[in-house]
Scaffold this active site. Structure first.
Site, PDB file in Angstrom:
ATOM      1  N   CYS A  45      43.505  50.760  27.771  1.00 35.21           N
ATOM      2  CA  CYS A  45      43.409  51.397  29.084  1.00 35.21           C
ATOM      3  C   CYS A  45      44.671  52.215  29.346  1.00 35.21           C
ATOM      4  O   CYS A  45      45.787  51.704  29.210  1.00 35.21           O
ATOM      5  CB  CYS A  45      43.262  50.312  30.159  1.00 35.21           C
ATOM      6  N   CYS A  48      46.711  50.493  32.429  1.00 34.34           N
ATOM      7  CA  CYS A  48      47.481  49.249  32.354  1.00 34.34           C
ATOM      8  C   CYS A  48      47.803  48.792  30.938  1.00 34.34           C
ATOM      9  O   CYS A  48      48.562  47.837  30.757  1.00 34.34           O
ATOM     10  CB  CYS A  48      46.721  48.125  33.073  1.00 34.34           C
ATOM     11  N   CYS A  93      37.967  48.904  33.782  1.00 31.77           N
ATOM     12  CA  CYS A  93      38.924  48.001  33.128  1.00 31.77           C
ATOM     13  C   CYS A  93      38.971  46.688  33.910  1.00 31.77           C
ATOM     14  O   CYS A  93      39.176  46.694  35.124  1.00 31.77           O
ATOM     15  CB  CYS A  93      40.311  48.637  33.090  1.00 31.77           C
ATOM     16  N   CYS A  96      42.886  46.191  35.529  1.00 30.63           N
ATOM     17  CA  CYS A  96      43.468  46.988  36.620  1.00 30.63           C
ATOM     18  C   CYS A  96      42.428  47.668  37.497  1.00 30.63           C
ATOM     19  O   CYS A  96      42.779  48.317  38.481  1.00 30.63           O
ATOM     20  CB  CYS A  96      44.457  48.015  36.064  1.00 30.63           C
ATOM     21  N   CYS A 116      30.309  55.395  27.070  1.00 30.76           N
ATOM     22  CA  CYS A 116      30.709  56.795  27.104  1.00 30.76           C
ATOM     23  C   CYS A 116      31.998  56.869  27.923  1.00 30.76           C
ATOM     24  O   CYS A 116      31.973  56.741  29.149  1.00 30.76           O
ATOM     25  CB  CYS A 116      29.577  57.590  27.766  1.00 30.76           C
TER      26      CYS A 116
HETATM   27 FE    FE Z   1      43.469  48.865  32.955  1.00 30.70          FE
END
Ligand code: FE
Length: 129
Positions: A45, A48, A93, A96, A116
């Site tokens: 991510c 984070c 995510c 976060c 996607c």
């Molecule tokens: Fe994250």
């Protein structure tokens, strides 16, 4: 004089990352730098740093966005998304809460799923490093 106080996310992210991760925007297709990345490693991510997808599950969907047939366990959360007059499943995510992209049921086997994901939402970590 007061400083121009931006929130933490805006300070931490590039404008492009901020628009995707925090404002749920979609980057233009075929614009992301990780679309054709075929290196071995992990996609994390960009908000984070939590690891989200393995390069082993990346495939070329032809959609113009990095595509994966599977996410790492418990690293993403799915949420119904009714925006823009469409019925889609948002991919977020789990650490976060940032927007990553959408999930579609038209991926390859073994899962039949297609995550996607915006290139701007990801940070690639090469296996060799
Ligand atoms: Fe994250």
């Amino acid at each position: 004089m007061l400083k121009n106080k931006k929130n933490n996310w805006e300070q931490k992210l590039t404008p492009k990352q901020y628009k995707v991760l925090r404002k749920k925007e979609t980057e233009p297709p075929f614009s992301g730098k990780l679309l054709y990345n075929k290196k071995k490693g992990v996609y994390a991510c960009a908000g984070c740093g939590q690891k989200l997808f393995s390069s082993k599950t990346k495939f070329d969907s032809g959609s113009g966005w990095p595509s994966f047939f599977k996410a790492l366990k418990n690293k993403v959360v799915l949420k119904p998304d009714h925006s823009h007059g469409m019925e889609r499943t948002e991919v977020i995510c789990s650490n976060c809460g940032s927007h990553l992209g959408h999930l579609f049921p038209d991926g390859p086997q073994p899962t039949g799923q297609r995550y996607c994901i915006n290139s701007a939402a990801l940070k690639f970590k090469s296996k060799s490093k």
